[in-house]
Design a protein around this motif. Structure first.
Motif, PDB file in Angstrom:
ATOM      1  N   PRO A 458     -34.501  18.812  88.643  1.00 22.36           N
ATOM      2  CA  PRO A 458     -35.533  19.860  88.589  1.00 22.36           C
ATOM      3  C   PRO A 458     -34.933  21.250  88.455  1.00 22.36           C
ATOM      4  CG  PRO A 458     -36.075  18.254  90.287  1.00 22.36           C
ATOM      5  CD  PRO A 458     -34.691  17.920  89.808  1.00 22.36           C
ATOM      6  N   GLU A 459     -33.799  21.487  89.112  1.00 23.43           N
ATOM      7  CA  GLU A 459     -33.112  22.779  89.010  1.00 23.43           C
ATOM      8  C   GLU A 459     -32.659  23.036  87.577  1.00 23.43           C
ATOM      9  OE1 GLU A 459     -30.108  24.887  91.824  1.00 23.43           O
ATOM     10  OE2 GLU A 459     -28.992  23.269  90.859  1.00 23.43           O
ATOM     11  N   VAL A 460     -32.065  22.026  86.955  1.00 18.74           N
ATOM     12  CA  VAL A 460     -31.558  22.167  85.587  1.00 18.74           C
ATOM     13  C   VAL A 460     -32.701  22.401  84.604  1.00 18.74           C
ATOM     14  CG1 VAL A 460     -30.429  20.916  83.703  1.00 18.74           C
ATOM     15  CG2 VAL A 460     -29.465  20.815  86.008  1.00 18.74           C
ATOM     16  N   ILE A 461     -33.758  21.590  84.714  1.00 16.24           N
ATOM     17  CA  ILE A 461     -34.877  21.681  83.760  1.00 16.24           C
ATOM     18  C   ILE A 461     -35.615  23.003  83.888  1.00 16.24           C
ATOM     19  CG2 ILE A 461     -37.131  20.685  83.169  1.00 16.24           C
ATOM     20  CD1 ILE A 461     -35.878  17.912  83.827  1.00 16.24           C
ATOM     21  N   GLN A 462     -35.767  23.483  85.122  1.00 12.79           N
ATOM     22  CA  GLN A 462     -36.543  24.703  85.337  1.00 12.79           C
ATOM     23  C   GLN A 462     -35.773  25.971  84.970  1.00 12.79           C
ATOM     24  OE1 GLN A 462     -38.482  24.833  89.145  1.00 12.79           O
ATOM     25  NE2 GLN A 462     -39.051  26.978  88.944  1.00 12.79           N
ATOM     26  N   ASN A 463     -34.431  25.921  85.066  1.00 16.24           N
ATOM     27  CA  ASN A 463     -33.667  27.165  84.937  1.00 16.24           C
ATOM     28  C   ASN A 463     -32.795  27.273  83.696  1.00 16.24           C
ATOM     29  OD1 ASN A 463     -34.026  28.754  87.622  1.00 16.24           O
ATOM     30  ND2 ASN A 463     -33.783  26.619  88.242  1.00 16.24           N
ATOM     31  N   CYS A 464     -32.725  26.218  82.895  1.00 17.45           N
ATOM     32  CA  CYS A 464     -31.824  26.240  81.745  1.00 17.45           C
ATOM     33  C   CYS A 464     -32.592  26.191  80.426  1.00 17.45           C
ATOM     34  CB  CYS A 464     -30.847  25.066  81.818  1.00 17.45           C
ATOM     35  SG  CYS A 464     -29.845  25.083  83.313  1.00 17.45           S
ATOM     36  N   SER A 465     -31.989  26.748  79.371  1.00 16.80           N
ATOM     37  CA  SER A 465     -32.574  26.679  78.031  1.00 16.80           C
ATOM     38  C   SER A 465     -32.274  25.323  77.409  1.00 16.80           C
ATOM     39  CB  SER A 465     -31.985  27.762  77.122  1.00 16.80           C
ATOM     40  OG  SER A 465     -31.645  28.915  77.837  1.00 16.80           O
ATOM     41  N   ARG A 466     -31.004  24.875  77.606  1.00 18.55           N
ATOM     42  CA  ARG A 466     -30.555  23.580  77.083  1.00 18.55           C
ATOM     43  C   ARG A 466     -29.815  22.837  78.177  1.00 18.55           C
ATOM     44  NH1 ARG A 466     -26.319  24.283  73.489  1.00 18.55           N
ATOM     45  NH2 ARG A 466     -25.975  26.428  74.160  1.00 18.55           N
ATOM     46  N   VAL A 467     -29.706  21.524  78.019  1.00 15.90           N
ATOM     47  CA  VAL A 467     -28.948  20.732  78.985  1.00 15.90           C
ATOM     48  C   VAL A 467     -28.070  19.721  78.246  1.00 15.90           C
ATOM     49  CG1 VAL A 467     -30.889  19.127  79.345  1.00 15.90           C
ATOM     50  CG2 VAL A 467     -29.048  19.221  81.016  1.00 15.90           C
ATOM     51  N   LEU A 468     -26.807  19.646  78.651  1.00 16.72           N
ATOM     52  CA  LEU A 468     -25.872  18.651  78.133  1.00 16.72           C
ATOM     53  C   LEU A 468     -25.709  17.563  79.189  1.00 16.72           C
ATOM     54  CD1 LEU A 468     -23.026  21.032  76.853  1.00 16.72           C
ATOM     55  CD2 LEU A 468     -25.000  20.203  75.567  1.00 16.72           C
ATOM     56  N   VAL A 469     -25.781  16.307  78.780  1.00 20.86           N
ATOM     57  CA  VAL A 469     -25.583  15.181  79.693  1.00 20.86           C
ATOM     58  C   VAL A 469     -24.197  14.597  79.440  1.00 20.86           C
ATOM     59  CG1 VAL A 469     -26.452  12.949  80.482  1.00 20.86           C
ATOM     60  CG2 VAL A 469     -28.060  14.693  79.655  1.00 20.86           C
ATOM     61  N   ILE A 470     -23.362  14.580  80.477  1.00 19.73           N
ATOM     62  CA  ILE A 470     -22.003  14.062  80.359  1.00 19.73           C
ATOM     63  C   ILE A 470     -21.904  12.694  81.037  1.00 19.73           C
ATOM     64  CG2 ILE A 470     -19.611  14.418  81.091  1.00 19.73           C
ATOM     65  CD1 ILE A 470     -19.868  17.303  80.630  1.00 19.73           C
ATOM     66  N   LYS A 471     -21.283  11.759  80.357  1.00 22.72           N
ATOM     67  CA  LYS A 471     -21.029  10.433  80.926  1.00 22.72           C
ATOM     68  C   LYS A 471     -19.648   9.974  80.471  1.00 22.72           C
ATOM     69  CE  LYS A 471     -22.708   5.697  81.264  1.00 22.72           C
ATOM     70  NZ  LYS A 471     -23.666   4.691  80.785  1.00 22.72           N
ATOM     71  N   GLY A 472     -18.833   9.497  81.425  1.00 25.60           N
ATOM     72  CA  GLY A 472     -17.500   9.010  81.078  1.00 25.60           C
ATOM     73  C   GLY A 472     -16.627  10.064  80.430  1.00 25.60           C
ATOM     74  N   GLY A 473     -16.832  11.322  80.799  1.00 20.74           N
ATOM     75  CA  GLY A 473     -15.999  12.403  80.270  1.00 20.74           C
ATOM     76  C   GLY A 473     -16.372  12.888  78.883  1.00 20.74           C
ATOM     77  N   LYS A 474     -17.506  12.405  78.349  1.00 20.56           N
ATOM     78  CA  LYS A 474     -17.944  12.838  77.017  1.00 20.56           C
ATOM     79  C   LYS A 474     -19.398  13.298  77.053  1.00 20.56           C
ATOM     80  CE  LYS A 474     -14.813  10.052  74.205  1.00 20.56           C
ATOM     81  NZ  LYS A 474     -14.681   9.218  73.006  1.00 20.56           N
ATOM     82  N   ILE A 475     -19.737  14.223  76.132  1.00 16.71           N
ATOM     83  CA  ILE A 475     -21.139  14.648  76.029  1.00 16.71           C
ATOM     84  C   ILE A 475     -21.927  13.514  75.379  1.00 16.71           C
ATOM     85  CG2 ILE A 475     -22.761  16.261  74.960  1.00 16.71           C
ATOM     86  CD1 ILE A 475     -20.581  18.400  75.170  1.00 16.71           C
ATOM     87  N   ARG A 476     -22.872  12.979  76.118  1.00 20.57           N
ATOM     88  CA  ARG A 476     -23.677  11.866  75.613  1.00 20.57           C
ATOM     89  C   ARG A 476     -24.884  12.363  74.829  1.00 20.57           C
ATOM     90  NH1 ARG A 476     -24.529   6.409  76.576  1.00 20.57           N
ATOM     91  NH2 ARG A 476     -26.681   5.729  76.348  1.00 20.57           N
ATOM     92  N   SER A 477     -25.480  13.474  75.301  1.00 14.42           N
ATOM     93  CA  SER A 477     -26.688  13.979  74.631  1.00 14.42           C
ATOM     94  C   SER A 477     -26.900  15.447  74.955  1.00 14.42           C
ATOM     95  CB  SER A 477     -27.918  13.162  75.050  1.00 14.42           C
ATOM     96  OG  SER A 477     -27.999  13.074  76.457  1.00 14.42           O
ATOM     97  N   GLU A 478     -27.708  16.095  74.135  1.00 12.15           N
ATOM     98  CA  GLU A 478     -28.107  17.489  74.365  1.00 12.15           C
ATOM     99  C   GLU A 478     -29.610  17.595  74.167  1.00 12.15           C
ATOM    100  OE1 GLU A 478     -27.630  21.950  72.415  1.00 12.15           O
ATOM    101  OE2 GLU A 478     -25.994  20.495  72.161  1.00 12.15           O
ATOM    102  N   TYR A 479     -30.277  18.285  75.105  1.00 12.20           N
ATOM    103  CA  TYR A 479     -31.727  18.443  75.028  1.00 12.20           C
ATOM    104  C   TYR A 479     -32.117  19.903  75.203  1.00 12.20           C
ATOM    105  CZ  TYR A 479     -32.016  13.381  76.025  1.00 12.20           C
ATOM    106  OH  TYR A 479     -31.882  12.008  75.997  1.00 12.20           O
ATOM    107  N   SER A 480     -33.227  20.275  74.583  1.00  9.86           N
ATOM    108  CA  SER A 480     -33.913  21.514  74.958  1.00  9.86           C
ATOM    109  C   SER A 480     -34.732  21.174  76.197  1.00  9.86           C
ATOM    110  CB  SER A 480     -34.836  21.979  73.835  1.00  9.86           C
ATOM    111  OG  SER A 480     -35.789  22.887  74.355  1.00  9.86           O
TER     112      SER A 480
END
Length: 494
Positions: A458-480
């Motif tokens: 909730p903190e990330v979604i409410q306060n950020c323009s974009r979010v990067l999801v990291i798994k296993g040391g790599k960027i798995r996805s990027e969302y607005s």
């Protein structure tokens, strides 16, 4: 309603002129999970210490299991079936799991020699009660936080506990570990053991508790069934304020990136990380605890330099192999553990604020300019609304939320271009959390580039323009964050 297991009514206690509890009541039923919530300093810890015999109340009555309690000691409380698991777990780090579990029993037996066979038997029976798999010969200091917690729960159950009080039990746990803890709590409930669960995390309160009680400023302001509660009511009861759920929208974004990462890698921790950050943006980075998210933050600040790849600042490649080089490029870092990494706790609030700009506060002759120092301290105390009557007081005198504001002030005083925050509101109550978010959004509006690293979705979604999801040391996805849900992020994380 079933007969109460614990009934505290009109409890009062003062420490000198400070009324810690004015007139509070708390009722817990057998076998229920009851959440006690409230902001820092509201009286939660004080009522725990009264129930467990550490403090003696000035007024009011307490009954436990039908028995009226006048004056009780901690040993009396344990013998009656009241167990408290504090945030530090009160374990001996240099002893083994088995020794920690069997210590009290062995001491109570008053034998001159220790039966190691008996120690092992006691420990095996203790961990079996919650089906906890652990090496009994391992030293407690080598265990994870979640494992230490399970040792503390196992120990509590050895004394035929009827009520287990858990003080902020999820503060240092990952989502996976919280789920495992909740399964244990539900098993304890099935066995008829009541749990007093102390937390200020809304999602946890709704997920695990049957009933709730909320304290504010030493008074009980609300109690009832959790199913009759919602986010807005909970927040209002906790703070006495109403907050809007407005999502951050970047409005003062630069045309060119202030920071770029190109194929940044560090062996065994993260690889091929590429993204850009513009001034005025708040970028979120999330992932599980072992995803590489913290290691990435440490690399950007030079604490764990990358092995390969590039960091560009305002379009130019820069070398960041230590924090001094990061600071010279106007990059600041707020660590997750503010107590051990972000603050000099015994030093004054003012000295903590100016520590990063101390070289700038010297006169031409090299002497320290105390007048400028005091003006700078006063400016940031006022701007970040740090609640203190004297900035010469040590940082330990402040709540977690105000301590976090000191860490923010320390970096903002350096006139940064980029601020990286790792878990910016960990261990901070709801009101302070909202205030810190407001500060960050205002700073982005003034053109600061901000990166929030957090598993608080909730903190990330409410306060950020974009979010990067990291798994296993790599960027798995990027969302607005305008069109993403918590479930989408969790699916990617898992």
């Amino acid at each position: 309603m079933a007969q109460s297991l614990l009934k505290a009514e009109h409890v009062k206690i003062s420490f000198g002129s400070v009324h810690a509890l004015r007139d509070v009541s708390l009722e817990i039923l057998p076998g229920e999970i009851h959440c006690l919530a409230g902001e820092n300093g509201c009286g939660k810890s004080t009522i725990i210490k009264i129930i467990s015999g550490v403090y003696q109340r000035d007024g009011g009555t307490i009954e436990f299991n039908g028995q009226k309690l006048d004056r009780i000691s901690p040993i009396d409380a344990i013998n009656m079936g009241i167990q408290v698991i504090y945030q530090d777990f009160a374990l001996f780090p240099n002893l083994t799991v088995a020794e920690n579990l069997a210590l009290n029993t062995e001491l109570a037996s008053r034998k001159k020699t220790v039966s190691w066979k008996n120690v092992r038997k006691i420990a095996e029976e203790a961990v079996a009660k919650i089906n906890f798999k652990v090496d009994l010969d391992q030293k407690v200091e080598e265990l994870s936080v979640a494992q230490k917690q399970m040792v503390a729960i196992s120990r509590a159950l050895m004394s035929n506990a009827k009520l287990i009080i858990m003080d902020e039990p999820t503060t240092a746990l990952t989502k996976k570990e919280v789920s495992a803890l909740f399964k244990i709590i539900l098993k304890l409930k099935e066995q008829g053991i009541a749990i007093l669960f102390i937390s200020h995390k809304l999602n946890e309160v709704f997920e695990i508790s049957d009933r709730f009680t909320i304290f504010r400023n030493g008074e009980m302001v609300a109690t009832g069934s959790t199913k009759d509660l919602d986010d807005k009511k909970f927040t209002y009861y906790m703070t006495g304020r109403e907050f809007s759920d407005q999502v951050f929208v970047a409005r003062n974004v630069s045309e060119n990136p202030v920071l770029e990462l190109k194929n940044l890698s560090r062996e065994g921790e993260f690889s091929d990380i590429s993204f850009s950050l513009k001034r005025g943006e708040i970028l979120g980075i999330t992932g599980l605890l072992d995803s590489g998210r913290t290691e990435l933050a440490l690399a950007m600040f030079g604490l764990k330099p990358a092995d390969s790849g590039e960091i560009l600042k305002d379009g130019k490649a820069v070398k960041i192999t230590n924090p001094r080089e990061a600071i010279s490029n106007k990059i600041g870092y707020v660590p997750e553990d503010r107590l051990s990494e972000g603050l000099f706790l015994t030093q004054s609030i003012g000295d903590n604020i100016i520590i990063s700009e101390i070289d700038r506060l010297k006169k031409k002759n090299g002497q320290f300019d105390r007048k400028r120092r005091n003006e700078e301290v006063e400016k940031w105390v006022k701007e970040l609304e740090i609640k203190t009557d004297n900035p010469d007081n040590p940082a330990t005198t402040l709540s977690g939320g105000n301590q976090q504001r000191i860490v923010l002030a320390k970096w903002l005083a350096c006139d940064l271009d980029v601020l990286i925050l790792n878990g910016p509101t960990v261990g901070v109550d709801i009101g302070s959390k909202h205030d810190i978010h407001k500060v960050l959004q205002n700073l982005a509006g003034q053109g600061l580039g901000i990166i929030i690293i957090s598993d608080d979705l909730p903190e990330v979604i409410q306060n950020c323009s974009r979010v990067l999801v990291i798994k296993g040391g790599k960027i798995r996805s990027e969302y607005s964050t305008q069109n993403v849900t918590e479930k989408m992020i969790i699916d990617d994380m898992m």
